[in-house]
Motif scaffolding. Structure first.
Motif, PDB file in Angstrom:
ATOM      1  N   PHE A   1       0.848  -1.204   0.000  1.00 20.62           N
ATOM      2  CA  PHE A   1       0.000   0.000   0.000  1.00 20.62           C
ATOM      3  C   PHE A   1       0.876   1.245   0.000  1.00 20.62           C
ATOM      4  O   PHE A   1       0.676   2.174  -0.795  1.00 20.62           O
ATOM      5  N   SER A   2       1.834   1.284   0.935  1.00 19.16           N
ATOM      6  CA  SER A   2       2.687   2.464   1.074  1.00 19.16           C
ATOM      7  C   SER A   2       3.518   2.706  -0.174  1.00 19.16           C
ATOM      8  O   SER A   2       3.642   3.841  -0.650  1.00 19.16           O
ATOM      9  N   ALA A   3       4.088   1.638  -0.741  1.00 14.53           N
ATOM     10  CA  ALA A   3       4.913   1.773  -1.937  1.00 14.53           C
ATOM     11  C   ALA A   3       4.121   2.323  -3.111  1.00 14.53           C
ATOM     12  O   ALA A   3       4.674   2.993  -3.990  1.00 14.53           O
ATOM     13  N   LEU A   4       2.821   2.076  -3.112  1.00 17.24           N
ATOM     14  CA  LEU A   4       1.973   2.492  -4.234  1.00 17.24           C
ATOM     15  C   LEU A   4       1.129   3.724  -3.910  1.00 17.24           C
ATOM     16  O   LEU A   4       0.163   4.020  -4.607  1.00 17.24           O
ATOM     17  N   GLY A   5       1.499   4.437  -2.861  1.00 16.99           N
ATOM     18  CA  GLY A   5       0.886   5.734  -2.590  1.00 16.99           C
ATOM     19  C   GLY A   5      -0.453   5.694  -1.902  1.00 16.99           C
ATOM     20  O   GLY A   5      -1.265   6.612  -2.067  1.00 16.99           O
ATOM     21  N   VAL A   6      -0.690   4.651  -1.101  1.00 21.48           N
ATOM     22  CA  VAL A   6      -1.977   4.504  -0.418  1.00 21.48           C
ATOM     23  C   VAL A   6      -1.733   4.347   1.077  1.00 21.48           C
ATOM     24  O   VAL A   6      -0.843   3.608   1.499  1.00 21.48           O
TER      25      VAL A   6
END
Length: 269
Positions: free
Chosen positions: A26-31
């Motif tokens: 999630f974090s790596a993909l901007g969420v």
């Protein structure tokens, strides 16, 4: 507005799969990622040594706490472990009017069971109808449909049809457990199937691939992608994470994928 996704899954103390993998993806993909923990595993790259289920009351309380406050865009479901947990999750999804990206986690990469055999029917009956997309691998699709593991695309399509008839809006059957020089996932939604192919990577660093792919699909949906585009983007992200995984050198067994391969590289020392 901040894109928010919640993962409902088990904890992996080794950090490569489960809740930890989902939040990293999630974090790596901007969420922004929130979580509902269903079980705690004592786990590392070599296997699972213990599992303790979280009580249904605490699972339900986590669901209520998250949804009462956060503007959750997408739900991802991973390890659910047992019937009682499945019932509480299904009840919560209905209460808040949510469908989910459902990764029917049954067996860890190490081969350890993560879903009780008597809970397979409950997963099929309670959670498949709540699935915007289900993401089984070949062994999981076989267990969900009561058939042998598919060895060709005709059987894969047949199993996908059974899963769709069980209530899932769409299904992505993952071909990582198959053979050949390419790993082909096939997306079914009642229309023309979409084949997603990437070169098969011979690696022992594949812990958490299923969790990561489904979390990446959820992240794409949370950011406004269509389901088909979210699936395609997730496949590309995971491929990159597997390619970069060998440089991580985490653990002595089947290492994790590199969730942040687009952002940092391991120290070469």
């Amino acid at each position: 507005m901040t894109a928010i996704a919640v993962t409902i899954a088990g904890s992996d103390s080794g950090g490569g799969a489960g809740i930890q993998a989902d939040l990293k993806a999630f974090s790596a993909l901007g969420v922004f990622g929130a979580s509902v923990i269903t079980a705690i595993t004592a786990q590392n790259t070599r296997g699972v040594t213990a599992v303790e289920d979280i009580s249904p009351a605490i699972v339900e309380a986590q669901i209520d706490a998250v949804f009462a406050d956060l503007a959750v865009g997408v739900v991802k479901i991973g390890m659910v472990s047992r019937e009682e947990t499945i019932a509480v999750i299904a009840k919560g999804l209905r209460r808040y009017g949510k469908m989910a990206v459902l990764d029917p986690v049954m067996v860890a990469t190490s081969g350890d069971a993560l879903l009780r055999p008597d809970a397979i029917a409950a997963l099929r009956e309670e959670l498949l109808p709540m699935a915007l997309v289900a993401t089984p691998n070949l062994p999981e699709a076989a267990l969900l449909t009561g058939r042998s593991i598919a060895t060709d695309e005709t059987e894969i399509a047949h199993q996908a049809e059974i899963i769709l008839k069980a209530g899932a809006r769409s299904v992505l059957i993952k071909g990582g457990h198959g053979g050949g020089p390419e790993a082909t996932d096939i997306f079914f939604d009642g229309r023309e199937p979409v084949r997603l192919t990437a070169p098969r990577i011979e690696t022992t660093n594949d812990h958490g691939t299923g969790c990561t792919l489904s979390a990446a699909i959820a992240a794409g949906l949370a950011r406004g992608l269509s389901l088909a585009d979210a699936v395609i983007a997730a496949k590309d992200y995971l491929h990159g994470a597997i390619v970069a995984a060998g440089d991580l050198k985490v653990g002595q067994g089947r290492g994790p994928v590199h969730h942040f391969h687009r952002w940092w590289q391991p120290d070469a020392r």
